[in-house]
Design an enzyme around this catalytic site. Structure first.
Site, PDB file in Angstrom:
ATOM      1  N   GLY A   1       0.779  -1.241   0.000  1.00 10.22           N
ATOM      2  CA  GLY A   1       0.000   0.000   0.000  1.00 10.22           C
ATOM      3  C   GLY A   1       0.808   1.287   0.000  1.00 10.22           C
TER       4      GLY A   1
ATOM      5  N   ASP B   1       0.753   3.256   4.185  1.00 12.84           N
ATOM      6  CA  ASP B   1      -0.345   3.985   3.545  1.00 12.84           C
ATOM      7  C   ASP B   1      -1.326   4.547   4.571  1.00 12.84           C
ATOM      8  OD1 ASP B   1      -1.248   1.442   4.259  1.00 12.84           O
ATOM      9  OD2 ASP B   1      -2.059   0.938   2.293  1.00 12.84           O
TER      10      ASP B   1
ATOM     11  N   ASP C   1      -4.911   2.426  10.687  1.00 14.20           N
ATOM     12  CA  ASP C   1      -6.321   2.143  10.961  1.00 14.20           C
ATOM     13  C   ASP C   1      -6.402   1.665  12.419  1.00 14.20           C
ATOM     14  OD1 ASP C   1      -8.925   1.226  10.994  1.00 14.20           O
ATOM     15  OD2 ASP C   1      -8.731  -0.154   9.326  1.00 14.20           O
TER      16      ASP C   1
ATOM     17  N   LYS D   1      -6.875   7.047  10.323  1.00 16.08           N
ATOM     18  CA  LYS D   1      -8.327   6.970  10.543  1.00 16.08           C
ATOM     19  C   LYS D   1      -8.606   7.380  11.979  1.00 16.08           C
ATOM     20  CE  LYS D   1      -9.951   3.544   7.267  1.00 16.08           C
ATOM     21  NZ  LYS D   1     -10.519   2.207   7.067  1.00 16.08           N
TER      22      LYS D   1
ATOM     23  N   PHE E   1     -13.931   3.125   4.350  1.00 16.83           N
ATOM     24  CA  PHE E   1     -12.955   2.328   3.612  1.00 16.83           C
ATOM     25  C   PHE E   1     -12.557   3.076   2.354  1.00 16.83           C
ATOM     26  CE2 PHE E   1     -10.993  -1.033   1.219  1.00 16.83           C
ATOM     27  CZ  PHE E   1     -10.270  -1.683   2.215  1.00 16.83           C
ATOM     28  N   VAL E   2     -11.259   3.354   2.216  1.00 18.50           N
ATOM     29  CA  VAL E   2     -10.792   4.193   1.112  1.00 18.50           C
ATOM     30  C   VAL E   2      -9.878   3.422   0.159  1.00 18.50           C
ATOM     31  CG1 VAL E   2     -11.013   6.419   2.284  1.00 18.50           C
ATOM     32  CG2 VAL E   2      -8.934   5.064   2.614  1.00 18.50           C
TER      33      VAL E   2
ATOM     34  N   ASP F   1      -5.884  -0.416  -1.731  1.00 14.55           N
ATOM     35  CA  ASP F   1      -6.683  -1.297  -2.577  1.00 14.55           C
ATOM     36  C   ASP F   1      -7.937  -1.795  -1.876  1.00 14.55           C
ATOM     37  OD1 ASP F   1      -5.223  -3.056  -0.726  1.00 14.55           O
ATOM     38  OD2 ASP F   1      -6.084  -4.675  -1.931  1.00 14.55           O
TER      39      ASP F   1
ATOM     40  N   ARG G   1      -5.532   0.467  -6.767  1.00 21.16           N
ATOM     41  CA  ARG G   1      -4.294   1.079  -6.242  1.00 21.16           C
ATOM     42  C   ARG G   1      -3.795   2.197  -7.144  1.00 21.16           C
ATOM     43  NH1 ARG G   1      -2.364  -2.128  -2.037  1.00 21.16           N
ATOM     44  NH2 ARG G   1      -2.546  -4.375  -2.310  1.00 21.16           N
TER      45      ARG G   1
END
Ligand code: IMP
Ligand code: MG
Length: 176
Positions: A38, A93, A96, A124, A145-146, A152, A158
């Site tokens: 990511g 990336d 979370d 997040k 959810f991004v 991805d 991606r």
């Protein structure tokens, strides 16, 4: 899919995070380690904005095996360069629950770097389950959810140059 951050927004946030990293490192050499897969897009953009002598490497960590469900984390350090005695910046990336960053940092600390800090594109808000925080984050986002800019969903999206939030209807029931 709803655009959350445009390519221009992303650029502005990454430039500002790179400035903060440059100021805090003050020209000292840095080993930059991206967490595959990511972080690839952020890593490529970020290293071109850093002004100190840098080494670049990768480590592989995967927890999202299917859709948005978190599976057990596997970490593969085979591709990682030597980090003992070096100042290290870990690049991921998104932060979370924080389990990925916290486990990778824990493992890397055992390899005795001179220092280790972390940076992420996205944090997040209100999702952390660990007691570490990224040292640098370009953006805080809500708990959605991004995808895009390296992130991805089931290995797709991606390559989007912007960041988008998936709508509930775009996430398969099986993967929740
Ligand atoms: P954490 O361990 O829960 O902090 O999750 C970190 C990893 O989960 C990230 O490196 C991503 O690969 C993945 N992840 C978490 N949230 C998202 C998201 O919204 N979109 C895509 N991937 C995500
Ligand atoms: Mg990842």
């Amino acid at each position: 899919m709803k655009t959350l951050l445009s390519a221009d927004d992303l650029r502005t946030g990454v430039v500002s995070m790179a400035d903060r990293i440059n100021r805090s490192q003050a020209g000292k050499p840095l080993t930059v380690i991206g967490v595959l897969t990511g972080s690839l897009v952020l890593l490529a953009d970020l290293i071109r904005l850093l002004d100190m002598p840098s080494r670049v490497g990768v480590v592989q960590a995967s927890s999202y095996r299917e859709g948005i469900k978190r599976g057990p984390l596997t970490i593969n350090v085979e591709l990682m360069p030597k980090i003992a005695t070096r100042d290290v910046l870990l690049v991921d990336d998104i932060f979370d629950t924080g389990h990925t960053l916290s486990e990778v940092m824990g493992l890397m600390k055992r390899l005795q770097p001179a220092s280790i800090r972390s940076c992420v594109l996205l944090r997040k808000v209100g999702c952390s389950q660990v007691d570490v925080e990224p040292d640098f984050a370009a953006f805080d986002i809500p708990d959605v959810f991004v995808v895009g800019y390296g992130l991805d969903y089931c290995d797709a999206y991606r390559n989007l140059p912007y960041l988008a939030a998936l709508e509930p209807g775009e996430i398969s029931r099986d993967s929740e």
